[in-house]
Design an enzyme around this catalytic site. Structure first.
Site, mmCIF file in Angstrom:
data_model
loop_
_atom_site.group_PDB
_atom_site.id
_atom_site.type_symbol
_atom_site.label_atom_id
_atom_site.label_comp_id
_atom_site.label_asym_id
_atom_site.label_seq_id
_atom_site.Cartn_x
_atom_site.Cartn_y
_atom_site.Cartn_z
ATOM 1 N N ASP A 228 0.858 -1.184 0.000
ATOM 2 C CA ASP A 228 0.000 0.000 0.000
ATOM 3 C C ASP A 228 0.895 1.235 0.000
ATOM 4 O O ASP A 228 2.031 1.166 -0.499
ATOM 5 C CB ASP A 228 -0.937 -0.063 1.225
ATOM 6 N N HIS B 106 -4.445 6.188 3.053
ATOM 7 C CA HIS B 106 -4.958 4.926 2.528
ATOM 8 C C HIS B 106 -4.303 3.711 3.169
ATOM 9 O O HIS B 106 -4.990 2.777 3.620
ATOM 10 C CB HIS B 106 -4.745 4.921 1.010
ATOM 11 N N SER C 166 -10.753 -1.153 -2.192
ATOM 12 C CA SER C 166 -9.567 -1.022 -1.336
ATOM 13 C C SER C 166 -9.900 -1.308 0.109
ATOM 14 O O SER C 166 -9.060 -1.758 0.868
ATOM 15 C CB SER C 166 -9.035 0.413 -1.392
#
Ligand SMILES: *[C@@H]1O[C@H](CO)[C@@H](O)[C@H](O)[C@H]1NC(C)=O
Ligand SMILES: *[C@@H]1O[C@H](CO)[C@@H](O)[C@H](O)[C@H]1NC(C)=O
Ligand SMILES: *[C@@H]1O[C@H](CO)[C@@H](O)[C@H](O)[C@H]1NC(C)=O
Ligand SMILES: *[C@@H]1O[C@H](CO)[C@@H](O)[C@H](O)[C@H]1NC(C)=O
Ligand SMILES: *[C@@H]1O[C@H](CO)[C@@H](O)[C@H](O)[C@H]1NC(C)=O
Ligand SMILES: *[C@@H]1O[C@H](CO)[C@@H](O)[C@H](O)[C@H]1NC(C)=O
Ligand SMILES: *[C@@H]1O[C@H](CO)[C@@H](O)[C@H](O)[C@H]1NC(C)=O
Length: 776
Positions: free
Chosen positions: A147, A220, A564
Site C-alpha cells: 500500500d 490509505h 480497497s
C-alpha cells in the site's frame, strides 16, 4: 546517480525523442530460482544478461533497477526497445515486458474520500462464543500490506500486551523520512519502501509530496492496515462526534508488515490518486515472501486487462501462493459496467465491495413539506429555518458551458447568485467534497449532492465543509422537480446523525467492478464481497480527511469507500482462518470463505445492487463474507500450485510463467477443471462435464446431499448426489454435467450469463458454490 536522474527527466519532458533509443523500465522474468544461489550470485547472473545487450559492464550495472532474489527469478532494468527485444530471445527468459507508469493504482478513487468514524459491521461483531475466538483473533499470523505506508503512532497499531515477534519473521524496519526502527513494534513488525521504479520514471521523489520512508502521507495505507489488524480502540470519534464507539481491525492480534509501493503523482493533488509501479510491487512481494508473511493484502489493481505474464500482481501472487501465502486483492472500482474487474487470476482471492448497516442520516425538508432522505457526515449545521434553494445550473457564471453546469466544478458558480442559498449539485465530474467546497467558495449556505443515474442509491457519508447532505438519483429528480415547479423554492438540511441497523444491508456498491472475467472466462470472479462502503479505519495525521489542498483538518480515523476497503476485510478474515488452520493451503482458505458466504441481506432477501435490483455473482461472487462460518466450512475445494499450472496449460500460458513445468502432452486439461469453489462456463455448446473434488474438514463421519438451482434454460446434473465420508481429510470427487435444455433453446439470449448454485449440505454445513453459464 545524479546524471542518471537528469537523463531520465530529460526523457520525461521530451517523450518524442526517437523511441528506439529511449530507455524504459522493462521487467525480465525467468520464473523460479533453480537451486541454492547466494544473493550475490543471483545479482551477478542478472547483470550478465544485461551485459550481453549493453555496451559496458558499468552500463549494465547502472541499468539494473531491481534484482528479484527470494522467489521471483527476474530483474527490472532500464532498456531500449532493441535491448529488450534481444533479451526476450534468450532461451531462459520467459517474458520481457515494459512497465507502464500509470497502469496500477490503489483502489480508492477521487470520488470516495470521506471523514468520520465507523466500525465495520461483521468483523467487529465477533461474539465470545464464536469459534473464531479460538484463533485468538489472528494471533501471530503475519499479514503483508502492499500500500502507501502507515502512520505508526495510531492507537490502532499499539502493541500493548502482544507477545514476542514470531521466530519465523525475517523482515526489517527500514529507516527514512520521519521513520526509524523505533516506529516498528510488536504489532507493526516490519516496514519497507520501494521507489526505484517510480524514481526511474518521475525522477527523485518530491519530499513535500510524500515521505521517502514507510510513513504514510496519504491515509490509505493506514486505513487498510488498521482494517486488517488494528487493535481495539475504545471511544474514538470523528469530527462532529459521528459514530462514537470502538474501532477494531478484523484480526487484532495479527502482525503487520508494511510494504510501501504506491506514491503521490507529481503535479496532481492527492485526491486524484496515486501510482504503484510494477517493478516496485514485484520487489515488495519478493521480499514479503522472503520475510515470511502468511497473508498478503493488496488493494491495488491495473487500469487495463492484462495477461498474467505481464501482470506484476498476478506473477508475484503466483510465487506467494506456491509458498501457501494467501493473497487477497481488490476487484476494482470501475463498476457498474460488466467486465470491469481486475486481479482475475485464480490463485488470488478477488474481493468486491458492499455496504454495512450504518447510515449517517441527514434529510432535506422542502418548502412544500416534502421530506427527502439524505446522508452525510458533516460537522456543520444550519440554524433551523427554510433557506432559498437553487439548482447549480441557475447560479453559474454566465460564461460557463451549459453541459457541465449542474456539476459545481471549481470556479463555476457565481458568488452574486449563490450567496445565502442552498445549492443542489449533481455528481459526475469533480470530487464530491470539492463540489461542496465550490458552493462554500461562492457563498452558498448549504449543499445538496445529487447522484447521477449511474450512482443509483449509493450514498457516501462525506465530511463536507458546510451544512450538506447527499441524495439518491430519484430523490435528486424530486428536488429538481420541486425547484422547477415552485416560484421561490426553499429547503432546510437536518443535521446528520448516526443510525444503526439500517436495512437493507448489505447491498452492492455501484462502483464495485464486475465480471465476467475477461482474462480467464472459465473462472468466476469476483470471489466474494465484503464491506467497502463508508468504512471507518485509522488515518494518517499528515493528510486531511478529504485529501484536498484546501482541507487542513487532521483526523485520527476516517471513513473511506472502495474495494480497497473490502480487500483488507478478506485479508483480515484470512488471518483469522490461518490462525486456526495453520496447515491449510491458500486455496483451502479461499474455498472456506467462498462456500460459506451469505446470499441474503438483513431483510432475509437476496443481496441487491445499490438501486434495489437483485445483484448476481458477477457482483458479489458467492456472497457476503461470513468469517465465523468460514472457520468451520465442512468441505473444502483444495488446489495446489501444480493445479494452477495445469490450469495455465489449458490456455498455453504456462511456458511464460514457469518453464520447468511440462504440460500433459496429449489431452490438455479443460480450464473449467481447476478445483475452484465456483464454476463459470462461457459459450456452452453441447454438453460439458466437469470434475470437482471436495475434502472433508469437518467431523470424521458425515454424509452430504447435493441440491442444485440451475441457471434458466440450463440443465445441471451432479453425480453422485450423495457423498459419504468416514474420516477427516478424506477426498471425494463428483461430476457436474451441464447442458442446454433443448426445449428452452429460444428462451436464452446468446452470450448472456445465467446464474445458479450447487450446494452440499450435511445438516450443519452449507457448502455453496455459485455458477455462471452463457450459451454459444
Ligand atoms: C527514532 O527517531 C526518534 C525521533 O527522532 C528518536 O527519538 C529515536 O531515538 C530514534 N530511534 C532510533 C532507534 O534511532
Ligand atoms: C514539490 O511539491 C510541492 C507541493 O506540491 C511544490 O510546491 C513544489 O514545487 C514541488 N517541488 C518540485 C521541485 O517540484
Ligand atoms: C468518550 O469521549 C468523550 C469525549 O472525549 C467523553 O466525553 C466521554 O465521556 C467518553 N466516553 C466514555 C465512555 O469514555
Ligand atoms: C461541453 O461543451 C463544450 C462546448 O460548449 C465542449 O467543448 C465540451 O467538450 C463539452 N463537455 C461535455 C462533457 O460534453
Ligand atoms: C466528465 O468530463 C469528461 C471530459 O470532459 C466527459 O467526457 C464526461 O462526459 C464528463 N462526465 C459527466 C458525468 O459529465
Ligand atoms: C471408509 O469408507 C471406505 C469406502 O468408502 C471403506 O473402504 C472403509 O472401510 C471405510 N472405513 C471405515 C473406518 O469405515
Ligand atoms: C457447436 O458445436 C458444434 C459441433 O462441434 C459446431 O458445429 C458448432 O459450430 C458449434 N456452435 C457454436 C456456436 O460454436
Amino acid at each position: 546517480m545524479e546524471n542518471f536522474h537528469l537523463f531520465l527527466l530529460l526523457l520525461l519532458f521530451l517523450p518524442h525523442l526517437a523511441s528506439c533509443t529511449e530507455k524504459q523500465v522493462y521487467i525480465v522474468y525467468f520464473g523460479e530460482h533453480n537451486g541454492e544461489k547466494t544473493i550475490h550470485e543471483i545479482e551477478e547472473n542478472h547483470q550478465s544478461y544485461l551485459f550481453s545487450v549493453k555496451d559496458s559492464e558499468d552500463d549494465a550495472k547502472s541499468s539494473l533497477v531491481y534484482s528479484y532474489k527470494h522467489s521471483i527469478n527476474g530483474f527490472a532494468a532500464l532498456l531500449t526497445q532493441d535491448e529488450a527485444s534481444k533479451l526476450s530471445k534468450k532461451e531462459e527468459v520467459l517474458s520481457v515486458y515494459q512497465s507502464n507508469p500509470r497502469k496500477y493504482s490503489l483502489h480508492t478513487t477521487r470520488s470516495w474520500e470521506f471523514a468520520g468514524v465507523q466500525e465495520t459491521r461483521n468483523v467487529n461483531n465477533l461474539k465470545k462464543e464464536d469459534l473464531l475466538l479460538k484463533s485468538r483473533y489472528g494471533k501471530d499470523v503475519i499479514v503483508g500490506m502492499l500500500d502507501n505506508g502507515v502512520w505508526p503512532e495510531s492507537k490502532s497499531f499499539s502493541d500493548e500486551g502482544m507477545g514476542a515477534i514470531p521466530q519465523s519473521w525475517k523482515g526489517i524496519c527500514q529507516s527514512g523520512d520521519a521513520f526509524n526502527s523505533s516506529n516498528c513494534n510488536k504489532k507493526i513488525i516490519g516496514a519497507r519502501y520501494y521507489i526505484k521504479g517510480y524514481e526511474a520514471y518521475y525522477g527523485p521523489l518530491n519530499r513535500t509530496l510524500d515521505y521517502l520512508s514507510p510513513r504514510d502521507k496519504d491515509g490509505h495505507g493506514t486505513h487498510t492496515s488498521s482494517t486488517v489488524g488494528g487493535r481495539r480502540v475504545d471511544n474514538v470519534s470523528a469530527i462532529g462526534g459521528f459514530a462514537r464507539g470502538t474501532a477494531s481491525g478484523g484480526a487484532p492480534l495479527s502482525r503487520l508488515a508494511i510494504y510501501k509501493v504506491c506514491w503521490a503523482i507529481p503535479g496532481e493533488g492527492k485526491e486524484n490518486g496515486n501510482t504503484c509501479f510494477e517493478e516496485d510491487m514485484l520487489a515488495a512481494i519478493d521480499d514479503a515472501i522472503g520475510d515470511g508473511v502468511d497473508v498478503l493484502s493488496i488493494s491495488i489493481g491495473s487500469t487495463q486487462p492484462t495477461p498474467y505474464n505481464e501482470d506484476g500482481i498476478a506473477i508475484g501472487a503466483l510465487h506467494a501462493v506456491k509458498r501457501n501465502i494467501v493473497v487477497a486483492c481488490s476487484a476494482g472500482n470501475s463498476g457498474p459496467g460488466p467486465s470491469t474487474l481486475t486481479n482475475p487470476a485464480p490463485w488470488i482471492i478477488t474481493v468486491g465491495a458492499s455496504s454495512v448497516d450504518r447510515k449517517f442520516v441527514a434529510p432535506v425538508l422542502l418548502g412544500s413539506g416534502l421530506k427527502i432522505e439524505g446522508e452525510a457526515a458533516t460537522p456543520h449545521k444550519l440554524e433551523k429555518k427554510l433557506y432559498p434553494l437553487v439548482y447549480a445550473a441557475q447560479v453559474i457564471n454566465s460564461d460557463e458551458p451549459k453541459n457541465l453546469s449542474g456539476q459545481c466544478l471549481p470556479g463555476s458558480l457565481s458568488p452574486k447568485k449563490t450567496k445565502g442559498k442552498i445549492v443542489l449539485c449533481l455528481r459526475g465530474n469533480g470530487t464530491r467534497v470539492g463540489k461542496g467546497g465550490e458552493v462554500k467558495r461562492a457563498g452558498g449556505i448549504g449543499f445538496i449532492l445529487g447522484n447521477s443515474k449511474a450512482n443509483g442509491n449509493e450514498l457516501a457519508a462525506d465530511a463536507h465543509f458546510l451544512p450538506a447532505t447527499s441524495v439518491t438519483y430519484e430523490n435528486a429528480l424530486k428536488i429538481l422537480k420541486y425547484i422547477s415547479s415552485t416560484k421561490a423554492p426553499k429547503a432546510y438540511i437536518v443535521p446528520s446523525k448516526t443510525e444503526l441497523d439500517t436495512k437493507p444491508a448489505p447491498f452492492m456498491a455501484s462502483f464495485t467492478s464486475r465480471g465476467p472475467n475477461t482474462i480467464s472466462p472459465n473462472i468466476l470472479k469476483p470471489d466474494i464481497t465484503a464491506p467497502g462502503l463508508n468504512i471507518l479505519a485509522a488515518w494518517s495525521e499528515a493528510s486531511s480527511p478529504t485529501k484536498l489542498d484546501i482541507d487542513h483538518r487532521v483526523v485520527k480515523y476516517n471513513i473511506l469507500s472502495g474495494t480497497s476497503m473490502s480487500c483488507p476485510h478478506i485479508g483480515g478474515a484470512s488471518a483469522l482462518l490461518k490462525a486456526i488452520h495453520h496447515s491449510w493451503s491458500s486455496a483451502a482458505i479461499r474455498s472456506a470463505l467462498v462456500t460459506s458466504a451469505e446470499l441474503n441481506n438483513n431483510e432475509g432477501k437476496m443481496i441487491t445492487d445499490a438501486s434495489g435490483n437483485p445483484a448476481d455473482p458477477f457482483q458479489f461472487g458467492s456472497g457476503h463474507f461470513a468469517p465465523t462460518k468460514a472457520a468451520d466450512p465442512g468441505l473444502i475445494y483444495d488446489a495446489s500450485y501444480t493445479d494452477y499450472l495445469l490450469f495455465l496449460c489449458s490456455s498455453n500460458e504456462v511456458q511464460n510463467l514457469d518453464s520447468s513445468f511440462k504440460c500433459p502432452k496429449n489431452n490438455s486439461p479443460s480450464p473449467s477443471n481447476l478445483n475452484y469453489p465456483s464454476l463459470a462456463i462461457p459459450k456452452l455448446n453441447g454438453t460439458v462435464t466437469i470434475v470437482r473434488t471436495v475434502t472433508n474438514v469437518g467431523s470424521s463421519k458425515s454424509v452430504y446431499f447435493v441440491s442444485v438451482k440451475s441457471p434458466l434454460g440450463i440443465s445441471v446434473k451432479i453425480s453422485p448426489p450423495i457423498l459419504y465420508f468416514n474420516r477427516t481429510g478424506q477426498k471425494k470427487s463428483f461430476t457436474i454435467t451441464v447442458k442446454r435444455q433443448s426445449e428452452m433453446t429460444d428462451t436464452i439470449e446468446k452470450g448472456k450469463y445465467g446464474f445458479g448454485w450447487y450446494t452440499w449440505f450435511d445438516g450443519i454445513h452449507v457448502v455453496r458454490s455459485p455458477m455462471a453459464v452463457s450459451v454459444a
